[in-house]
Motif scaffolding. Structure first.
Motif, mmCIF file in Angstrom:
data_model
loop_
_atom_site.group_PDB
_atom_site.id
_atom_site.type_symbol
_atom_site.label_atom_id
_atom_site.label_comp_id
_atom_site.label_asym_id
_atom_site.label_seq_id
_atom_site.Cartn_x
_atom_site.Cartn_y
_atom_site.Cartn_z
ATOM 1 N N CYS A 32 -0.954 -19.445 -54.206
ATOM 2 C CA CYS A 32 -1.894 -19.175 -53.100
ATOM 3 C C CYS A 32 -1.409 -19.842 -51.813
ATOM 4 C CB CYS A 32 -3.291 -19.690 -53.445
ATOM 5 S SG CYS A 32 -4.181 -18.712 -54.664
ATOM 6 N N VAL A 33 -0.973 -21.091 -51.930
ATOM 7 C CA VAL A 33 -0.493 -21.821 -50.755
ATOM 8 C C VAL A 33 0.711 -21.104 -50.148
ATOM 9 C CG1 VAL A 33 0.635 -23.944 -50.002
ATOM 10 C CG2 VAL A 33 -1.387 -24.050 -51.443
ATOM 11 N N GLY A 34 1.678 -20.739 -50.985
ATOM 12 C CA GLY A 34 2.870 -20.071 -50.484
ATOM 13 C C GLY A 34 2.569 -18.722 -49.872
ATOM 14 N N THR A 35 1.681 -17.958 -50.521
ATOM 15 C CA THR A 35 1.344 -16.632 -50.015
ATOM 16 C C THR A 35 0.700 -16.719 -48.639
ATOM 17 O OG1 THR A 35 1.053 -15.749 -52.250
ATOM 18 C CG2 THR A 35 0.000 -14.549 -50.453
ATOM 19 N N ALA A 318 5.684 -25.410 -63.182
ATOM 20 C CA ALA A 318 4.716 -24.534 -62.510
ATOM 21 C C ALA A 318 5.184 -24.159 -61.108
ATOM 22 C CB ALA A 318 3.351 -25.217 -62.449
ATOM 23 N N THR A 319 5.725 -25.130 -60.379
ATOM 24 C CA THR A 319 6.190 -24.854 -59.013
ATOM 25 C C THR A 319 7.371 -23.891 -59.028
ATOM 26 O OG1 THR A 319 5.457 -27.059 -58.325
ATOM 27 C CG2 THR A 319 6.993 -25.914 -56.873
ATOM 28 N N ALA A 320 8.269 -24.094 -59.980
ATOM 29 C CA ALA A 320 9.419 -23.184 -60.094
ATOM 30 C C ALA A 320 8.967 -21.758 -60.405
ATOM 31 C CB ALA A 320 10.371 -23.689 -61.176
ATOM 32 N N ILE A 321 7.919 -21.653 -61.216
ATOM 33 C CA ILE A 321 7.385 -20.321 -61.544
ATOM 34 C C ILE A 321 6.673 -19.713 -60.340
ATOM 35 C CG2 ILE A 321 5.648 -19.112 -62.934
ATOM 36 C CD1 ILE A 321 6.295 -21.087 -65.199
ATOM 37 N N ALA A 322 5.968 -20.552 -59.563
ATOM 38 C CA ALA A 322 5.111 -20.045 -58.485
ATOM 39 C C ALA A 322 5.875 -19.669 -57.223
ATOM 40 C CB ALA A 322 4.042 -21.089 -58.142
ATOM 41 N N ILE A 323 7.002 -20.337 -56.956
ATOM 42 C CA ILE A 323 7.685 -20.129 -55.673
ATOM 43 C C ILE A 323 8.154 -18.680 -55.483
ATOM 44 C CG2 ILE A 323 9.813 -20.685 -54.423
ATOM 45 C CD1 ILE A 323 9.329 -23.601 -55.025
ATOM 46 N N GLY A 326 5.179 -16.335 -54.874
ATOM 47 C CA GLY A 326 4.486 -16.740 -53.651
ATOM 48 C C GLY A 326 5.227 -16.278 -52.413
ATOM 49 N N LEU A 327 6.553 -16.449 -52.404
ATOM 50 C CA LEU A 327 7.344 -16.024 -51.248
ATOM 51 C C LEU A 327 7.389 -14.508 -51.134
ATOM 52 C CD1 LEU A 327 10.309 -18.577 -51.465
ATOM 53 C CD2 LEU A 327 8.341 -18.621 -49.918
ATOM 54 N N MET A 328 7.456 -13.821 -52.272
ATOM 55 C CA MET A 328 7.456 -12.359 -52.229
ATOM 56 C C MET A 328 6.109 -11.827 -51.750
ATOM 57 S SD MET A 328 9.570 -11.331 -55.677
ATOM 58 C CE MET A 328 9.363 -9.587 -55.343
ATOM 59 N N TYR A 357 5.802 -26.220 -48.164
ATOM 60 C CA TYR A 357 4.417 -26.494 -48.555
ATOM 61 C C TYR A 357 4.229 -26.346 -50.060
ATOM 62 C CZ TYR A 357 3.036 -26.353 -43.624
ATOM 63 O OH TYR A 357 2.902 -26.603 -42.291
ATOM 64 N N MET A 358 4.890 -25.351 -50.651
ATOM 65 C CA MET A 358 4.752 -25.140 -52.091
ATOM 66 C C MET A 358 5.368 -26.290 -52.877
ATOM 67 S SD MET A 358 5.585 -21.046 -52.196
ATOM 68 C CE MET A 358 5.075 -20.680 -53.860
ATOM 69 N N LEU A 359 6.532 -26.729 -52.444
ATOM 70 C CA LEU A 359 7.170 -27.857 -53.131
ATOM 71 C C LEU A 359 6.326 -29.126 -52.992
ATOM 72 C CD1 LEU A 359 10.936 -27.332 -52.195
ATOM 73 C CD2 LEU A 359 9.946 -27.329 -54.505
ATOM 74 N N LEU A 360 5.869 -29.393 -51.786
ATOM 75 C CA LEU A 360 5.084 -30.600 -51.546
ATOM 76 C C LEU A 360 3.766 -30.551 -52.315
ATOM 77 C CD1 LEU A 360 4.856 -33.251 -49.922
ATOM 78 C CD2 LEU A 360 3.722 -31.942 -48.124
#
Length: 804
Positions: A32-35, A318-323, A326-328, A357-360
């Motif tokens: 959500c944050v990345g999107t 989770a972050t590796a899965i979400a990035i 999220g970016l797409m 932001y997603m990493l942080l």
């Protein structure tokens, strides 16, 4: 080090379902944050880049008639003018060959597309317009289905002529068709004569001022240019001032950016709540192991490091899965909104701020959420840890618990009573789970009320517009001729003629700041008009006695920007007239964005006296017995045809039906509202994951209890029913709590969201159907979330349970 690694892997693999739920909880919040942050970053950066690439004019003046090109040298001689460019927009009729019905459209003529200086049109495919070929604008091609190679028949000064579409172009200032925009064609100067345009003339003036750009300087130069044109008896319909660095559509998004960012952070915070819930349960289960580690000499810091490492591993996965998603999602979401502004999205673009932001957030927030329960568990003494079974609860120790127990025993079946008691068994976990579901529910109900409020506001605005159709003319027409032609169309019952005039309003020697970026325009109407009256926020509306008086009604937005109140005197430049006028009223301006002409209302008789323009009509408002949109479109079609047959050219944008106008207004707000509803659904999904995690943890912690139930004869169906009903009770409790909270929050939040996102003060309406919709949604969500934990509980054998 090996021992730490083995312990971490053992804990993560021991309960795969809990591990997967924790990963999913973090991943959806990070996504959500990345999107959202990525979408905002890409939108603004690409909008500004496209704006700069078009070399926007600083001042854009749309004239009321033809001006000779020789006038350009006089414009260039005005102090502060750096350079100029021109184009000529023409309203005309077109149709596909073989069809009988004509459609109103716009043709833009530029002298030479290879020598454009400002507001550049770009070639998307095909070729630039030549003598026998034209080009069609990209959005127009999409909405009409017209493409390269097709022939279009036009009504011209030389009769009906057919031209071929040779190219598709993008123009930076074209209103999307679903927002009320018309089909736009492009031609070069070879076609000037056949479309009734005076040779060596222009109708739109594009001006660059000397660097550096300054809005006050641009406003002053625009005033000088209008004065020069007025001396040549050339009227100006619209004056647009543009910041060369910032896209004109930014105000449309500025209101929602903060809301989107807050909602993104809320999603991440709710995911952190789920992590807190999961970690608390995990520590509770492992208190006996913590006691053993303490007994063997494990320090508080070493144990805390162990469990923080587990959380860090989950966060990294989770972050590796979400990035990537999220970016797409950020890219594709920005592309969808950029298309509304006719901006080419281009190839995939990575938003670096979104990735940061997603990493942080993905790495830091889970650790912060888990820190307190981990430190609390690691600090336990050996005796307290060894004495704990890891299945403690806080139910049964107060009056509320006793009330729940008695209520269940008296009014509910045994299974339902057990599920109700289990719901309140761990109040801390219940509070965390409920907070997620309640926030999702309140957001959904508030957004539904925002939509209902928007519809109510539009309905009331339409009710204040007592006309059914509005005709705008390219140039002023004889009022009596307009009346006669309108009366000849079946259904016309009443008609009012209005006039428009460009004006400049000054206060304390400076031009007024305006919300409408297309400038102010005086709309002069009969002082005793019965076909329209805006909502007056202070002062009063025009009255019959105001005829001939220098009084005006100003928008609330401009009044607020300049601290103007009803009764104030303003200096008004209207043609050659420069006199003081009194503000008698402040009205609410209902505009979907700031890219609009801002009306200033005044008595028609006053304008006619000052400009010697009696018996002319710029607009005509018509009243007719119209029941629905189809009937309105038919009536408008007959009006357009009648006026066009008589050579009275209609203006594309100011010729509309009331119902059609309402539809276009709603279309402008749909992207914003759909985005927010999508976010509410994402938060509801977080709530569903949280509920599923809560019940899954409950199954793990009550495994021995389930074994006892099975040992005394409880069938699988009963065990399944207890956990499924517990999940449904979670949903019902959240629904019951969200309704009063949403009802209290809906009005202030909907009003604030309306002001922030849409730039208007909404009439509030709470959507009475929304609680019913949310009940259905949350029950489905709760059932889905509870099904798999309940199924797992029902399949546990007595041996598995008692050996746990």
């Amino acid at each position: 080090m090996n021992t730490l690694r083995h312990k971490v892997l053992a804990d993560l693999c021991f309960s795969k379902s809990r591990t997967l739920l924790a990963i999913a909880s973090i991943a959806i919040g990070v996504c959500c944050v990345g999107t959202l942050f990525g979408m905002i970053d890409l939108l603004l950066s690409k909008m500004d880049a496209a704006h700069r690439q078009s070399l926007p004019s600083h001042i854009n003046l749309i004239l009321r008639g033809d001006a000779d090109l020789s006038l350009l040298e006089q414009v260039k001689a005005i102090p502060g003018v750096a350079d100029v460019d021109t184009m000529t927009p023409v309203t005309l009729n077109f149709r596909r060959p073989g069809t009988s019905e004509w459609t109103l459209g716009t043709l833009i003529i530029r002298p030479d597309y290879n020598l454009q200086r400002y507001d550049k049109t770009t070639l998307q495919s095909g070729t630039w317009p030549v003598k026998d070929d034209i080009a069609i604008e990209n959005l127009s091609a999409q909405s009409s289905g017209l493409t390269i190679g097709e022939s279009i028949e036009f009504e011209t000064a030389e009769g009906s002529q057919t031209l071929n579409i040779g190219g598709i172009v993008r123009h930076p200032f074209v209103k999307p068709p679903k927002f009320g925009g018309q089909v736009h064609f492009f031609a070069n100067s070879d076609n000037t004569a056949q479309f009734g345009v005076t040779p060596h003339s222009f109708r739109q003036l594009l001006v660059h001022i000397a660097a550096p750009y300054d809005i006050d300087q641009a406003r002053a130069v625009a005033g000088e240019i209008r004065t020069l044109l007025a001396q040549r008896h050339i009227g100006v319909n619209v004056t647009l001032l543009q910041d060369p660095e910032r896209h004109w559509g930014r105000p449309f998004l500025a209101g929602i950016n903060d809301i989107l960012q807050i909602m993104a952070l809320v999603s991440l915070a709710l995911s952190s709540v789920l992590i807190l819930n999961t970690v608390s349960a995990h520590i509770a289960q492992q208190t006996d192991q913590i006691g053993v580690m303490k007994a063997l000499g494990g320090s508080t810091s070493a144990i805390a490091k162990l469990y923080l490492t587990e959380i860090l591993v989950l966060a990294v996965i989770a972050t590796a899965i979400a990035i990537p998603p999220g970016l797409m999602a950020a890219h594709f979401s920005s592309c969808r909104l950029l298309a509304l502004f006719n901006i080419d999205c281009g190839t995939f673009t990575l938003s670096l701020p979104a990735a940061e932001y997603m990493l942080l957030g993905g790495l830091l927030m889970p650790l912060l959420a888990a820190l307190n329960p981990i430190l609390r568990g690691a600090a336990m003494t050996v005796r307290a840890a060894i004495a704990s079974y890891g299945v403690g609860a806080d139910f049964g120790y107060n009056r509320f618990d006793l009330f729940i127990e008695k209520f269940g025993a008296r009014f509910l079946p045994t299974l339902s009573a057990a599920a109700l008691g289990n719901l309140f068994r761990r109040k801390g976990r219940l509070l965390l789970t409920q907070s997620v579901l309640i926030i999702a529910g309140v957001m959904f109900l508030v957004l539904m009320s925002l939509i209902a409020s928007l519809n109510l506001t539009l309905d009331r605005e339409m009710a204040r517009s007592r006309y059914d159709a509005r005709l705008g003319f390219v140039s002023d027409q004889p009022a009596q001729r307009v009346r006669d032609l309108a009366a000849s169309v079946a259904g016309t019952e009443k008609l009012e003629v209005w006039q428009r005039f460009t004006l400049q309003i000054n206060q304390h020697g400076k031009a007024l700041r305006q919300k409408g970026s297309l400038g102010l325009q005086m709309l002069a109407l009969p002082a005793d008009s019965t076909l329209y009256q805006p909502l007056i926020e202070s002062g009063r509306w025009l009255q019959a006695a105001d005829a001939g008086q220098r009084v005006l009604v100003l928008s609330a937005d401009t009044a607020a920007l300049n601290q103007i109140q009803a009764g104030d005197m303003l200096n008004v430049e209207l043609g050659a007239s420069r006199e003081q006028w009194q503000v008698i009223g402040i009205y609410r301006w209902l505009a979907g964005s700031s890219y609009a002409i801002e009306p200033v209302y005044a008595p028609l008789a006053t304008l006619q006296d000052l400009t010697n323009s009696r018996n002319l009509a710029s607009f005509a408002l018509l009243d007719a017995p119209i029941a629905d949109l189809n009937q309105e479109l038919l009536y408008l079609r007959q009006l357009r045809q009648r006026f066009q047959d008589q050579g009275l050219k209609l203006d594309v944008y100011s010729t509309q039906g009331k119902l059609e106008q309402r539809q276009f207004a709603r279309n402008q707000f749909k992207p914003v509202l759909n985005t927010l509803l999508g976010l509410a659904c994402m938060i509801a999904a977080v709530g569903g994951i949280g509920l599923s995690g809560t019940l899954a943890i409950s199954v793990l912690q009550r495994t021995r209890e389930i074994g006892v139930l099975r040992a005394i004869g409880a069938p699988s169906k009963a065990v399944f029913g207890i956990f499924l009903l517990e999940g449904l009770l979670h949903g019902i409790v959240a629904w019951l709590l969200s309704i009063p909270l949403a009802y209290l929050a809906a009005e202030p939040l909907a009003r604030q969201l309306g002001q922030t996102m849409l730039g208007m003060r909404l009439d509030f309406s709470f959507d009475d159907r929304a609680p019913v919709y949310w009940l259905g949604i949350i029950l489905i969500l709760a059932w889905s979330a509870a099904f798999w934990p309940a199924r797992k509980a029902s399949r546990l054998s007595i041996k598995d349970c008692l050996g746990h």
